[in-house]
Motif scaffolding. Structure first.
Motif, PDB file in Angstrom:
ATOM      1  N   ARG A  57      53.735  33.385  47.717  1.00  0.00           N
ATOM      2  CA  ARG A  57      54.214  33.409  49.099  1.00  0.00           C
ATOM      3  C   ARG A  57      53.580  34.534  49.897  1.00  0.00           C
ATOM      4  NH1 ARG A  57      60.277  33.886  50.079  1.00  0.00           N
ATOM      5  NH2 ARG A  57      59.688  34.565  52.136  1.00  0.00           N
ATOM      6  N   ALA A  58      53.453  35.694  49.273  1.00  0.00           N
ATOM      7  CA  ALA A  58      52.832  36.841  49.945  1.00  0.00           C
ATOM      8  C   ALA A  58      51.377  36.539  50.273  1.00  0.00           C
ATOM      9  CB  ALA A  58      52.946  38.092  49.073  1.00  0.00           C
ATOM     10  N   MET A  59      50.681  35.913  49.351  1.00  0.00           N
ATOM     11  CA  MET A  59      49.271  35.575  49.580  1.00  0.00           C
ATOM     12  C   MET A  59      49.128  34.544  50.692  1.00  0.00           C
ATOM     13  SD  MET A  59      47.963  35.670  45.603  1.00  0.00           S
ATOM     14  CE  MET A  59      46.461  34.804  45.944  1.00  0.00           C
ATOM     15  N   GLN A  60      50.008  33.555  50.735  1.00  0.00           N
ATOM     16  CA  GLN A  60      49.973  32.554  51.801  1.00  0.00           C
ATOM     17  C   GLN A  60      50.254  33.192  53.160  1.00  0.00           C
ATOM     18  OE1 GLN A  60      52.845  29.658  50.520  1.00  0.00           O
ATOM     19  NE2 GLN A  60      51.485  28.763  48.983  1.00  0.00           N
ATOM     20  N   GLN A  61      51.241  34.073  53.203  1.00  0.00           N
ATOM     21  CA  GLN A  61      51.581  34.735  54.458  1.00  0.00           C
ATOM     22  C   GLN A  61      50.445  35.640  54.921  1.00  0.00           C
ATOM     23  OE1 GLN A  61      53.929  33.984  56.443  1.00  0.00           O
ATOM     24  NE2 GLN A  61      53.674  35.617  57.928  1.00  0.00           N
ATOM     25  N   ARG A  62      49.792  36.324  53.982  1.00  0.00           N
ATOM     26  CA  ARG A  62      48.671  37.179  54.334  1.00  0.00           C
ATOM     27  C   ARG A  62      47.531  36.357  54.903  1.00  0.00           C
ATOM     28  NH1 ARG A  62      43.916  38.600  53.836  1.00  0.00           N
ATOM     29  NH2 ARG A  62      43.189  40.739  53.876  1.00  0.00           N
ATOM     30  N   ALA A  63      47.257  35.203  54.307  1.00  0.00           N
ATOM     31  CA  ALA A  63      46.198  34.325  54.809  1.00  0.00           C
ATOM     32  C   ALA A  63      46.516  33.866  56.234  1.00  0.00           C
ATOM     33  CB  ALA A  63      46.017  33.129  53.884  1.00  0.00           C
ATOM     34  N   LYS A  64      47.770  33.546  56.485  1.00  0.00           N
ATOM     35  CA  LYS A  64      48.185  33.145  57.833  1.00  0.00           C
ATOM     36  C   LYS A  64      47.989  34.292  58.814  1.00  0.00           C
ATOM     37  CE  LYS A  64      52.217  31.517  60.405  1.00  0.00           C
ATOM     38  NZ  LYS A  64      53.650  31.201  60.327  1.00  0.00           N
ATOM     39  N   MET A  65      48.366  35.504  58.392  1.00  0.00           N
ATOM     40  CA  MET A  65      48.190  36.669  59.252  1.00  0.00           C
ATOM     41  C   MET A  65      46.712  36.925  59.536  1.00  0.00           C
ATOM     42  SD  MET A  65      51.089  39.042  57.418  1.00  0.00           S
ATOM     43  CE  MET A  65      50.891  40.507  58.415  1.00  0.00           C
ATOM     44  N   ALA A  66      45.853  36.722  58.536  1.00  0.00           N
ATOM     45  CA  ALA A  66      44.410  36.907  58.716  1.00  0.00           C
ATOM     46  C   ALA A  66      43.859  35.903  59.727  1.00  0.00           C
ATOM     47  CB  ALA A  66      43.689  36.788  57.374  1.00  0.00           C
ATOM     48  N   ARG A  67      44.338  34.649  59.656  1.00  0.00           N
ATOM     49  CA  ARG A  67      43.907  33.642  60.636  1.00  0.00           C
ATOM     50  C   ARG A  67      44.346  34.035  62.041  1.00  0.00           C
ATOM     51  NH1 ARG A  67      45.724  30.285  56.484  1.00  0.00           N
ATOM     52  NH2 ARG A  67      47.658  29.833  57.606  1.00  0.00           N
ATOM     53  N   ASN A  68      45.579  34.497  62.182  1.00  0.00           N
ATOM     54  CA  ASN A  68      46.078  34.935  63.483  1.00  0.00           C
ATOM     55  C   ASN A  68      45.272  36.118  64.017  1.00  0.00           C
ATOM     56  OD1 ASN A  68      48.039  32.952  63.529  1.00  0.00           O
ATOM     57  ND2 ASN A  68      49.647  34.293  62.766  1.00  0.00           N
ATOM     58  N   LEU A  69      44.924  37.037  63.140  1.00  0.00           N
ATOM     59  CA  LEU A  69      44.128  38.191  63.551  1.00  0.00           C
ATOM     60  C   LEU A  69      42.742  37.750  64.010  1.00  0.00           C
ATOM     61  CD1 LEU A  69      43.963  41.238  63.867  1.00  0.00           C
ATOM     62  CD2 LEU A  69      43.283  41.373  61.465  1.00  0.00           C
ATOM     63  N   ALA A  70      42.149  36.809  63.304  1.00  0.00           N
ATOM     64  CA  ALA A  70      40.833  36.292  63.704  1.00  0.00           C
ATOM     65  C   ALA A  70      40.915  35.637  65.075  1.00  0.00           C
ATOM     66  CB  ALA A  70      40.314  35.311  62.655  1.00  0.00           C
ATOM     67  N   GLN A  71      41.975  34.889  65.322  1.00  0.00           N
ATOM     68  CA  GLN A  71      42.158  34.268  66.643  1.00  0.00           C
ATOM     69  C   GLN A  71      42.321  35.334  67.724  1.00  0.00           C
ATOM     70  OE1 GLN A  71      45.495  31.649  66.081  1.00  0.00           O
ATOM     71  NE2 GLN A  71      44.229  30.001  65.244  1.00  0.00           N
ATOM     72  N   ALA A  72      43.049  36.380  67.420  1.00  0.00           N
ATOM     73  CA  ALA A  72      43.227  37.470  68.381  1.00  0.00           C
ATOM     74  C   ALA A  72      41.886  38.144  68.672  1.00  0.00           C
ATOM     75  CB  ALA A  72      44.241  38.487  67.855  1.00  0.00           C
ATOM     76  N   ASP A  73      41.083  38.347  67.636  1.00  0.00           N
ATOM     77  CA  ASP A  73      39.758  38.937  67.818  1.00  0.00           C
ATOM     78  C   ASP A  73      38.877  38.067  68.708  1.00  0.00           C
ATOM     79  OD1 ASP A  73      40.428  41.124  66.247  1.00  0.00           O
ATOM     80  OD2 ASP A  73      39.447  40.332  64.434  1.00  0.00           O
ATOM     81  N   GLU A  74      38.939  36.749  68.499  1.00  0.00           N
ATOM     82  CA  GLU A  74      38.162  35.830  69.332  1.00  0.00           C
ATOM     83  C   GLU A  74      38.616  35.901  70.789  1.00  0.00           C
ATOM     84  OE1 GLU A  74      38.437  31.917  67.614  1.00  0.00           O
ATOM     85  OE2 GLU A  74      37.648  32.624  65.691  1.00  0.00           O
ATOM     86  N   PHE A  75      39.910  35.981  71.008  1.00  0.00           N
ATOM     87  CA  PHE A  75      40.442  36.071  72.354  1.00  0.00           C
ATOM     88  C   PHE A  75      40.002  37.368  73.033  1.00  0.00           C
ATOM     89  CE2 PHE A  75      43.947  37.337  75.246  1.00  0.00           C
ATOM     90  CZ  PHE A  75      43.757  36.351  76.210  1.00  0.00           C
ATOM     91  N   ILE A  76      40.083  38.477  72.308  1.00  0.00           N
ATOM     92  CA  ILE A  76      39.660  39.768  72.853  1.00  0.00           C
ATOM     93  C   ILE A  76      38.179  39.736  73.192  1.00  0.00           C
ATOM     94  CG2 ILE A  76      39.282  42.204  72.226  1.00  0.00           C
ATOM     95  CD1 ILE A  76      41.984  41.978  70.661  1.00  0.00           C
ATOM     96  N   LYS A  77      37.373  39.129  72.330  1.00  0.00           N
ATOM     97  CA  LYS A  77      35.937  39.006  72.593  1.00  0.00           C
ATOM     98  C   LYS A  77      35.708  38.178  73.855  1.00  0.00           C
ATOM     99  CE  LYS A  77      31.614  37.428  70.577  1.00  0.00           C
ATOM    100  NZ  LYS A  77      30.997  36.694  69.496  1.00  0.00           N
ATOM    101  N   ARG A  78      36.437  37.082  73.982  1.00  0.00           N
ATOM    102  CA  ARG A  78      36.308  36.215  75.169  1.00  0.00           C
ATOM    103  C   ARG A  78      36.619  37.007  76.440  1.00  0.00           C
ATOM    104  NH1 ARG A  78      36.719  30.523  75.611  1.00  0.00           N
ATOM    105  NH2 ARG A  78      37.240  30.539  73.401  1.00  0.00           N
ATOM    106  N   LEU A  79      37.698  37.766  76.396  1.00  0.00           N
ATOM    107  CA  LEU A  79      38.085  38.550  77.574  1.00  0.00           C
ATOM    108  C   LEU A  79      37.067  39.646  77.888  1.00  0.00           C
ATOM    109  CD1 LEU A  79      41.936  39.012  77.145  1.00  0.00           C
ATOM    110  CD2 LEU A  79      40.740  37.438  78.684  1.00  0.00           C
ATOM    111  N   SER A  80      36.540  40.286  76.864  1.00  0.00           N
ATOM    112  CA  SER A  80      35.608  41.382  77.080  1.00  0.00           C
ATOM    113  C   SER A  80      34.240  40.905  77.552  1.00  0.00           C
ATOM    114  CB  SER A  80      35.461  42.216  75.805  1.00  0.00           C
ATOM    115  OG  SER A  80      34.849  41.458  74.788  1.00  0.00           O
ATOM    116  N   GLU A  81      33.915  39.641  77.325  1.00  0.00           N
ATOM    117  CA  GLU A  81      32.627  39.100  77.754  1.00  0.00           C
ATOM    118  C   GLU A  81      32.645  38.593  79.178  1.00  0.00           C
ATOM    119  OE1 GLU A  81      31.839  36.194  74.728  1.00  0.00           O
ATOM    120  OE2 GLU A  81      31.002  37.701  73.355  1.00  0.00           O
TER     121      GLU A  81
END
Length: 122
Positions: free
Chosen positions: A96-120
């Motif tokens: 369960r911890a590993m699944q939740q961590r993977a979900k958090m990593a996906r969310n973080l990647a999406q946040a990074d993409e959004f920040i990149k979009r805004l900064s460009e």
């Protein structure tokens, strides 16, 4: 006060809060619900914590963002402290911890993409 008691290597709640980065209120709550009972109390009723309590609190802090309930945290802490821990139960929590961590990593990647979009944007 956050003074360390030199003879027994214990600390008051203020020092524990400072070392863990958690609020006094959070630590008191974990004490009240039984996740982190104080090692002892002074004659004045102040909580006193040990290095083992510090380590236990760090495990609680690690579990919190993974979405475990207080009851699950208590069960995990008991399993980790037991010499006869049932590996199946720990394996389930690990998965369960590993699944939740993977979900958090996906969310973080999406946040990074959004920040990149805004900064460009010009």
């Amino acid at each position: 006060m956050t003074a360390k008691t030199s003879s027994t290597n214990t600390m008051h709640i203020g020092e524990l809060a400072e070392r863990t980065g958690l609020s006094l209120r959070t630590i008191r709550h974990y004490d009240d619900v039984g996740l982190l009972p104080a090692t002892a109390r002074t004659h004045g009723g102040f909580r006193v914590f040990s290095e083992d309590d510090f380590e236990r609190l760090m495990v609680i802090k690690q579990m919190k963002p993974l979405g475990f309930s207080l009851e699950e945290m208590a069960e995990i802490l008991a399993l980790l402290a037991s010499d006869n821990a049932e590996n199946g139960a720990l394996t389930g929590f690990l998965e369960r911890a590993m699944q939740q961590r993977a979900k958090m990593a996906r969310n973080l990647a999406q946040a990074d993409e959004f920040i990149k979009r805004l900064s460009e944007r010009p």
